[in-house]
Enzyme design. Structure first.
Site, PDB file in Angstrom:
ATOM      1  N   ARG A  22      -3.883  14.613 -35.394  1.00 61.01           N
ATOM      2  CA  ARG A  22      -3.931  15.889 -35.268  1.00 61.01           C
ATOM      3  C   ARG A  22      -4.552  16.536 -36.429  1.00 61.01           C
ATOM      4  O   ARG A  22      -4.362  16.098 -37.419  1.00 61.01           O
ATOM      5  CB  ARG A  22      -2.158  16.067 -35.451  1.00 61.01           C
ATOM      6  CG  ARG A  22      -1.277  15.568 -34.181  1.00 61.01           C
ATOM      7  CD  ARG A  22      -0.049  15.496 -34.292  1.00 61.01           C
ATOM      8  NE  ARG A  22       0.850  16.786 -34.351  1.00 61.01           N
ATOM      9  CZ  ARG A  22       2.031  16.932 -34.818  1.00 61.01           C
ATOM     10  NH1 ARG A  22       2.805  15.938 -34.861  1.00 61.01           N
ATOM     11  NH2 ARG A  22       2.638  18.029 -34.785  1.00 61.01           N
ATOM     12  N   LYS A  72      15.006  22.520 -36.838  1.00 65.12           N
ATOM     13  CA  LYS A  72      14.244  21.764 -37.576  1.00 65.12           C
ATOM     14  C   LYS A  72      12.729  22.479 -38.081  1.00 65.12           C
ATOM     15  O   LYS A  72      12.719  22.632 -39.234  1.00 65.12           O
ATOM     16  CB  LYS A  72      13.973  20.398 -36.692  1.00 65.12           C
ATOM     17  CG  LYS A  72      12.689  19.560 -37.535  1.00 65.12           C
ATOM     18  CD  LYS A  72      12.148  18.439 -36.611  1.00 65.12           C
ATOM     19  CE  LYS A  72      10.901  17.911 -36.847  1.00 65.12           C
ATOM     20  NZ  LYS A  72       9.728  18.513 -36.489  1.00 65.12           N
ATOM     21  N   ASN A  73      12.218  22.945 -37.112  1.00 71.73           N
ATOM     22  CA  ASN A  73      10.811  23.293 -37.440  1.00 71.73           C
ATOM     23  C   ASN A  73      10.910  24.650 -38.174  1.00 71.73           C
ATOM     24  O   ASN A  73       9.955  25.038 -38.939  1.00 71.73           O
ATOM     25  CB  ASN A  73      10.043  23.538 -36.094  1.00 71.73           C
ATOM     26  CG  ASN A  73       9.546  22.335 -35.339  1.00 71.73           C
ATOM     27  OD1 ASN A  73       9.492  21.444 -36.145  1.00 71.73           O
ATOM     28  ND2 ASN A  73       9.200  22.573 -34.066  1.00 71.73           N
ATOM     29  N   CYS A 129       4.766  13.019 -35.815  1.00 67.23           N
ATOM     30  CA  CYS A 129       4.580  12.355 -34.609  1.00 67.23           C
ATOM     31  C   CYS A 129       3.249  12.009 -34.282  1.00 67.23           C
ATOM     32  O   CYS A 129       2.204  12.808 -34.176  1.00 67.23           O
ATOM     33  CB  CYS A 129       5.383  13.003 -33.502  1.00 67.23           C
ATOM     34  SG  CYS A 129       7.119  13.003 -33.688  1.00 67.23           S
ATOM     35  N   ARG A 150      15.031  12.030 -36.777  1.00 66.26           N
ATOM     36  CA  ARG A 150      14.115  12.948 -37.530  1.00 66.26           C
ATOM     37  C   ARG A 150      14.434  14.368 -37.287  1.00 66.26           C
ATOM     38  O   ARG A 150      14.304  15.328 -38.398  1.00 66.26           O
ATOM     39  CB  ARG A 150      12.581  12.830 -37.236  1.00 66.26           C
ATOM     40  CG  ARG A 150      12.126  11.562 -37.925  1.00 66.26           C
ATOM     41  CD  ARG A 150      10.571  11.403 -37.616  1.00 66.26           C
ATOM     42  NE  ARG A 150       9.841  12.919 -37.854  1.00 66.26           N
ATOM     43  CZ  ARG A 150       8.665  13.236 -37.654  1.00 66.26           C
ATOM     44  NH1 ARG A 150       8.016  12.285 -36.821  1.00 66.26           N
ATOM     45  NH2 ARG A 150       8.391  14.443 -37.785  1.00 66.26           N
ATOM     46  N   ASP A 187       6.766  20.676 -26.777  1.00 65.25           N
ATOM     47  CA  ASP A 187       8.050  19.962 -27.247  1.00 65.25           C
ATOM     48  C   ASP A 187       9.304  19.556 -26.408  1.00 65.25           C
ATOM     49  O   ASP A 187      10.341  18.926 -26.555  1.00 65.25           O
ATOM     50  CB  ASP A 187       8.685  20.435 -28.761  1.00 65.25           C
ATOM     51  CG  ASP A 187       7.869  20.067 -29.867  1.00 65.25           C
ATOM     52  OD1 ASP A 187       6.820  19.628 -29.794  1.00 65.25           O
ATOM     53  OD2 ASP A 187       8.083  20.597 -30.989  1.00 65.25           O
TER      54      ASP A 187
END
Ligand code: UD1
Length: 430
Positions: free
Chosen positions: A123, A22-23, A117, A400, A308
């Site tokens: 953030r 994902k990232n 998130c 997600r 994570d």
């Protein structure tokens, strides 16, 4: 899906294949906007964040074609204005990579503030702004829109990041790829997806050295060409399955992984008494133990234990022999999931950045709510090893970032069902 129902207690057995990261995907997709030539991206995970990102690009005028089997062709030549302010921008964190990408292509970006998130405290994006400003961008944030402008091209600069921010490192790399001269990022993030982005930008003609170390040098080019790239596999999805196998006392083979990226996770699991070994070049086998041992976990930037993965680690430690600590040195308020685990009979106290976890003999099924992506994954793992039935709401967070989590878990023997938004219980295909 609107909720997951899990009947816990079944140890996981069998094999599972991990999807694209994902990232990495959400950094590489905006990179394709820097060029007006077509790009081809393989191993794209089928997750909500990616779908949202493709919608954003389409609304901007890009063509995104699904070529099947996780491959997408992106042609951003139709983007005529560097504006990304649709409502989708706030659905994901990584939408802010369009600042760096649009600056690199157009010398201007009008981009809505990102979402993502919420761990309890806002953030920040000050390091992104600091880096881009050092390269000559003027940045203004007004009414939820970040406007970045430059006269002509950005110029190379020396940027020291006060913290090795993944997002700031990626945004600066994107912007620097077409800057005039050399940009040096000191104290850069070293995460695998930073390296994957560097590989893609290099294929597009950028000259990048040192990705994966804390000093990255980018020699800017006038423009970039199209490129074809296969996204690396997801360290965090693999890690989540490793934790699920360990929590349920099962034995699974996890395929399509990069074992090096998992060392920070396997090391901790082994300390807990779990067996982990490599099987060939791209698989690991994880075998649970009768009684997990207590350990201290500290989440730090890569190659340390990932933040994570700290919620998933906490679930394992709920079942360990003795008292453990879980400290998060990246995000200072990432423990909202603890309240949910308490409903299952866990014994956890949070003191600042540290959760003190006292092992209990078993968790009990409960009605839970996922508050963010990795917290959601942790609650699924807790449900899988708990006695009785667990219902988890807020699973859109999980979707997600995890491709077909229900199908993959069911194939491993888990009793997990998704309930669709229409409240109709369905069994997802394995
Ligand atoms: C990325 C990952 C996320 C992961 C995190 C840490 C993506 C899309 N998301 O998030 O899954 O949890 O890395 O590994 O890749 N900070 C500032 N100012 C800034 C930027 C960051 O103070 O301008 C702080 C943050 O508040 C946080 C720390 O730096 O405390 C790390 O943040 P960062 O590495 O930037 O995380 P993200 O890129 O948001």
């Amino acid at each position: 899906m609107s909720k997951y129902i899990i009947r816990g207690g079944a140890p996981l057995f069998g094999s599972v294949t991990v999807s694209g990261a994902k990232n990495a995907a959400v950094a590489i997709i905006p990179a394709a906007v820097i060029t007006d030539a077509p790009c081809r991206i393989e191993n794209v995970p089928d997750i909500a964040d990616v779908a949202v990102f493709f919608n954003i690009l389409r609304r901007m005028g890009a063509q995104v074609r699904d070529a099947g089997d996780g491959t997408y062709e992106i042609d951003a030549s139709g983007i005529s204005a560097p504006v990304a302010t649709s409502g989708d921008m706030q659905k994901i964190r990584a939408s802010y990579y369009l600042i760096g990408a649009l600056l690199a292509r157009f010398g201007r970006a009008d981009v809505a503030m990102p979402g993502g998130c919420n761990f309890g405290a806002p953030r920040q994006i000050d390091l992104h702004i600091k880096g881009l400003s050092a390269m000559g961008a003027s940045i203004d944030v007004k009414n939820g829109v970040i406007t970045a402008t430059t006269q002509g091209r950005l110029h190379g600069a020396s940027v020291f990041l006060d913290a090795p921010s993944v997002g700031a490192t990626i945004n600066i790399m994107l912007a620097a790829s077409t800057a005039d001269g050399t940009t040096v990022i000191e104290n850069a993030a070293r995460e695998p997806h930073v390296v994957d982005l560097a590989s893609f930008l290099s294929l597009m003609g950028a000259e990048i050295y040192g990705a994966g170390t804390n000093t990255i040098r980018i020699h800017g080019k006038n423009s970039l060409r199209g490129g074809s790239h296969s996204i690396i596999t997801d360290q965090l999805e693999a890690g989540s399955f490793m934790a699920a196998a360990a929590a349920t006392g099962g034995r699974i083979e996890i395929n399509n992984v990069i074992p090096k990226h998992l060392e920070c996770i396997s090391g901790k699991l082994c300390e807990m008494g779990v067996s982990v070994w490599e099987s060939g070049d791209s698989s690991v086998v994880v075998e649970g133990t009768e009684k997990l041992r207590s350990v201290d976990v500290t989440a730090t930037p890569y190659p340390g234990f990932p933040t994570d993965m700290q919620p998933q680690a906490s679930v394992l430690l709920c079942l360990a022999d003795g008292t453990s600590t879980v400290t998060d040195n990246i995000f200072d308020t990432r423990f909202k999931y603890v309240d949910e685990l308490l409903k299952m009979g866990a014994s956890i106290k949070v003191a600042g950045r540290t959760a003190i976890v006292k092992g209990v003999s078993a968790l009990t099924g409960a009605q839970l709510k996922a508050g963010d992506l990795r917290a959601g994954a942790a609650l699924v793992i807790a449900g899988l090893c708990a006695r009785g039935t667990t219902e988890i709401e807020g699973v859109h967070y999980i979707e997600r970032g995890y491709e077909n989590m229900i199908g993959k878990l069911r194939a491993l023997g888990a009793d997990i069902t998704g309930v669709s938004d229409t409240a109709e219980a369905e069994s997802t295909a394995v």
